[in-house]
Design an enzyme around this catalytic site. Structure first.
Site, PDB file in Angstrom:
ATOM      1  N   LYS A 298       5.072   1.992  -3.224  1.00 28.35           N
ATOM      2  CA  LYS A 298       5.104   3.407  -3.628  1.00 28.35           C
ATOM      3  C   LYS A 298       5.277   3.481  -5.128  1.00 28.35           C
ATOM      4  O   LYS A 298       5.909   2.612  -5.741  1.00 28.35           O
ATOM      5  CB  LYS A 298       6.277   4.132  -2.967  1.00 28.35           C
ATOM      6  CG  LYS A 298       6.134   5.646  -2.987  1.00 28.35           C
ATOM      7  CD  LYS A 298       5.147   6.051  -1.921  1.00 28.35           C
ATOM      8  CE  LYS A 298       5.069   7.524  -1.679  1.00 28.35           C
ATOM      9  NZ  LYS A 298       4.491   7.781  -0.346  1.00 28.35           N
TER      10      LYS A 298
ATOM     11  N   LYS B 273       5.360   2.727   8.207  1.00 34.59           N
ATOM     12  CA  LYS B 273       4.117   3.392   8.627  1.00 34.59           C
ATOM     13  C   LYS B 273       3.042   2.364   8.933  1.00 34.59           C
ATOM     14  O   LYS B 273       2.387   2.424   9.970  1.00 34.59           O
ATOM     15  CB  LYS B 273       3.563   4.286   7.494  1.00 34.59           C
ATOM     16  CG  LYS B 273       4.267   5.584   7.337  1.00 34.59           C
ATOM     17  CD  LYS B 273       3.500   6.490   6.363  1.00 34.59           C
ATOM     18  CE  LYS B 273       4.457   7.474   5.767  1.00 34.59           C
ATOM     19  NZ  LYS B 273       3.858   8.541   4.992  1.00 34.59           N
TER      20      LYS B 273
ATOM     21  N   LYS C 206       0.839  -1.198   0.000  1.00 33.70           N
ATOM     22  CA  LYS C 206       0.000   0.000   0.000  1.00 33.70           C
ATOM     23  C   LYS C 206       0.863   1.232   0.000  1.00 33.70           C
ATOM     24  O   LYS C 206       1.842   1.309   0.742  1.00 33.70           O
ATOM     25  CB  LYS C 206      -0.858  -0.030   1.287  1.00 33.70           C
ATOM     26  CG  LYS C 206      -1.760   1.151   1.472  1.00 33.70           C
ATOM     27  CD  LYS C 206      -3.134   0.893   0.898  1.00 33.70           C
ATOM     28  CE  LYS C 206      -3.983   2.151   0.785  1.00 33.70           C
ATOM     29  NZ  LYS C 206      -3.626   2.985  -0.382  1.00 33.70           N
TER      30      LYS C 206
ATOM     31  N   ASN D 281      -1.442  19.487   0.279  1.00 37.00           N
ATOM     32  CA  ASN D 281      -2.559  18.830   0.990  1.00 37.00           C
ATOM     33  C   ASN D 281      -2.335  18.838   2.501  1.00 37.00           C
ATOM     34  O   ASN D 281      -3.161  19.360   3.259  1.00 37.00           O
ATOM     35  CB  ASN D 281      -2.740  17.403   0.451  1.00 37.00           C
ATOM     36  CG  ASN D 281      -3.740  16.617   1.284  1.00 37.00           C
ATOM     37  OD1 ASN D 281      -3.435  16.145   2.372  1.00 37.00           O
ATOM     38  ND2 ASN D 281      -4.956  16.495   0.805  1.00 37.00           N
TER      39      ASN D 281
HETATM   40  N1  GLU Z   1       1.042   8.971   0.152  1.00 41.14           N
HETATM   41  C1  GLU Z   1       0.613   8.873   1.513  1.00 41.14           C
HETATM   42  C2  GLU Z   1       1.780   8.506   2.407  1.00 41.14           C
HETATM   43  O1  GLU Z   1       2.915   8.699   2.066  1.00 41.14           O
HETATM   44  C3  GLU Z   1      -0.612   7.982   1.678  1.00 41.14           C
HETATM   45  C4  GLU Z   1      -0.463   6.562   1.282  1.00 41.14           C
HETATM   46  C5  GLU Z   1      -1.767   5.795   1.293  1.00 41.14           C
HETATM   47  O2  GLU Z   1      -2.770   6.357   1.680  1.00 41.14           O
HETATM   48  O3  GLU Z   1      -1.743   4.626   0.903  1.00 41.14           O
HETATM   49  O4  GLU Z   1       1.599   8.077   3.515  1.00 41.14           O
END
Ligand code: GLU
Length: 418
Positions: free
Chosen positions: A110, A98, A74, A225
């Site tokens: 990513k 994360k 994800k 954002n």
């Molecule tokens: N791009 C965001 C991040 O770096 C969100 C990733 C997501 O929602 O999957 O955490």
């Protein structure tokens, strides 16, 4: 041996060093590090797009999947001229961390495309978004790898990508991607989720430092954002936002900025400072006096080059990778409390997970439900990382890496991969 500035700014290399240290501290083997130091899979794609003037341009894109032992991967897709393969790889590792820290059933992924959306028309952006999905469709999907917004991508781009994927698969697939518009299965609260998560971290950090919220003076670098929603939330909660910036410059006023006015004049990419005569540079902004500094833009903003001039007591990283490993050590030794990116900016992926759950169930939640679940997850994540920081006497970044990588390493072991 002292490291060079070039090494300091190599985010993949420094991430690997911290992963190694985190795994070593928890007693994992060298083999585990060999597996987790790089993504399992990286796809590099060339995407030919017909531009509005009739000519073709070929864009370079990537999708990295760090590890899927825990579950599908994800993470967002960024559109930026400076995207590189190594950056996308490092960002996929950060997504694993994360997801581990906030305990989601995902590994990290990513994507990125080398392009400048500020110089492209809507039609060109749509064709590029669709072309990217066609190029990576083999390795993504609701149970494989789920993209989302990141730097300079938004709900409209997610909608095009979802539509393209649904056409390829010939059924409606809202769970393929998160950060969609609400009418297409997006979640309440997703757009502001990263900023909301950061406000929860700021609350926790202020408590740890004994500073009341209404006395807190905040500087936010970046008005995209995360930065713009954060400015609004902090301003509305009674704190004083005294600095903001965009790519062109920064505004600083120790008496507080008129955030509502700035938000109403901001363009789709978060540009606003061009409208003002008295700006300072982004670099200068980071060095201004404040209680909390929130880098909410891009990587490598606080380095050994400027760390000794940072005056904030707390740094909350809303961007990915804004502070280098060396600067983290330097500032921690000066008792600056750093809430690292992999913890502080996890609110986005938490609500992305909620969005995916709602898509899979076909049952949608209210904003209140989303917000209260987000708060519960973020507060628990902060406590877990903070406890490791205190009990193991490691800086907050290493504590976050230890917390974030543990579940993945265990999943790898149970699967019998190592
Ligand atoms: N791009 C965001 C991040 O770096 C969100 C990733 C997501 O929602 O999957 O955490």
């Amino acid at each position: 041996m002292a490291i060079t500035a070039v090494e300091e700014l190599n985010i993949l290399h420094s991430t690997q060093l911290i992963i190694k240290e985190a795994l070593g501290k928890m007693g994992y083997s060298e083999e585990m590090y060999e597996l987790l130091k790089e993504p399992l899979r990286v796809l590099s794609v060339r995407i030919p797009i017909r531009m509005d003037n009739g000519e073709y341009r070929v864009f370079q894109g990537f999708r990295a999947q760090h590890n899927d032992a825990v579950g599908p991967t994800k993470g967002g897709v960024r559109f930026h001229p400076n995207v590189t393969e190594d950056e996308v790889k490092a960002l996929s590792i950060w997504m694993s961390l994360k997801c581990g820290i906030v305990d989601l059933p995902y590994g990290g992924g990513k994507g990125g495309i080398i392009c400048d959306p500020r110089e492209m028309s809507k039609g060109e952006l749509e064709r590029l978004s669709r072309g990217y999905v066609r190029a990576i469709s083999q390795i993504v999907g609701p149970t494989k790898d789920i993209p989302a917004p990141d730097v300079m991508t938004n709900a409209q781009i997610m909608a095009w990508m979802m539509d393209e994927y649904s056409r390829i698969r010939e059924f409606d697939s809202p769970g393929f991607i998160t950060g969609k518009p609400i009418v297409l299965g997006g979640s309440q609260g997703r757009e502001s989720a990263t900023a909301k998560g950061v406000t929860i971290m700021i609350d926790q950090a202020l408590k740890a430092k004994g500073i009341p919220l209404h006395k807190a003076r905040i500087v936010i670098q970046g008005f995209g954002n995360a930065g713009s929603y954060l400015a609004k939330f902090m301003h509305d909660s009674g704190a004083s936002v005294i600095g903001i910036s965009d790519v062109y410059g920064a505004l600083y006023d120790p008496n507080g900025l008129d955030i509502d006015d700035l938000l109403s004049r901001r363009d789709a990419f978060g540009t606003v400072t061009k409208l003002f005569p008295n700006t300072i540079s982004n670099r200068q902004l980071l060095e201004q006096d404040c209680d909390i500094l929130v880098p909410a833009a891009i990587e490598n903003q606080i380095t050994m080059d400027n760390a000794d001039r940072i005056r904030a007591k707390i740094i909350v990283e809303a961007a990915n990778g804004p502070t280098t490993m060396e600067a983290t050590r330097f500032l921690t030794a000066r008792e600056v409390l750093i809430i690292p990116d992999v913890l502080a900016s996890a609110g986005g992926v938490v609500v992305s997970y909620f969005e995916w759950v709602q898509n899979n169930q076909g049952y949608y939640w209210s904003l209140e439900q989303v917000d209260s679940k987000l708060k519960e997850v973020m507060v628990k994540a902060f406590e877990n990382v903070y406890n490791v920081h205190i009990s193991r006497k490691v800086d907050m970044r290493l504590a976050a890496y230890m917390t974030g990588i543990r579940k993945m390493a265990e999943a790898v072991k149970y699967r019998g991969w190592i």
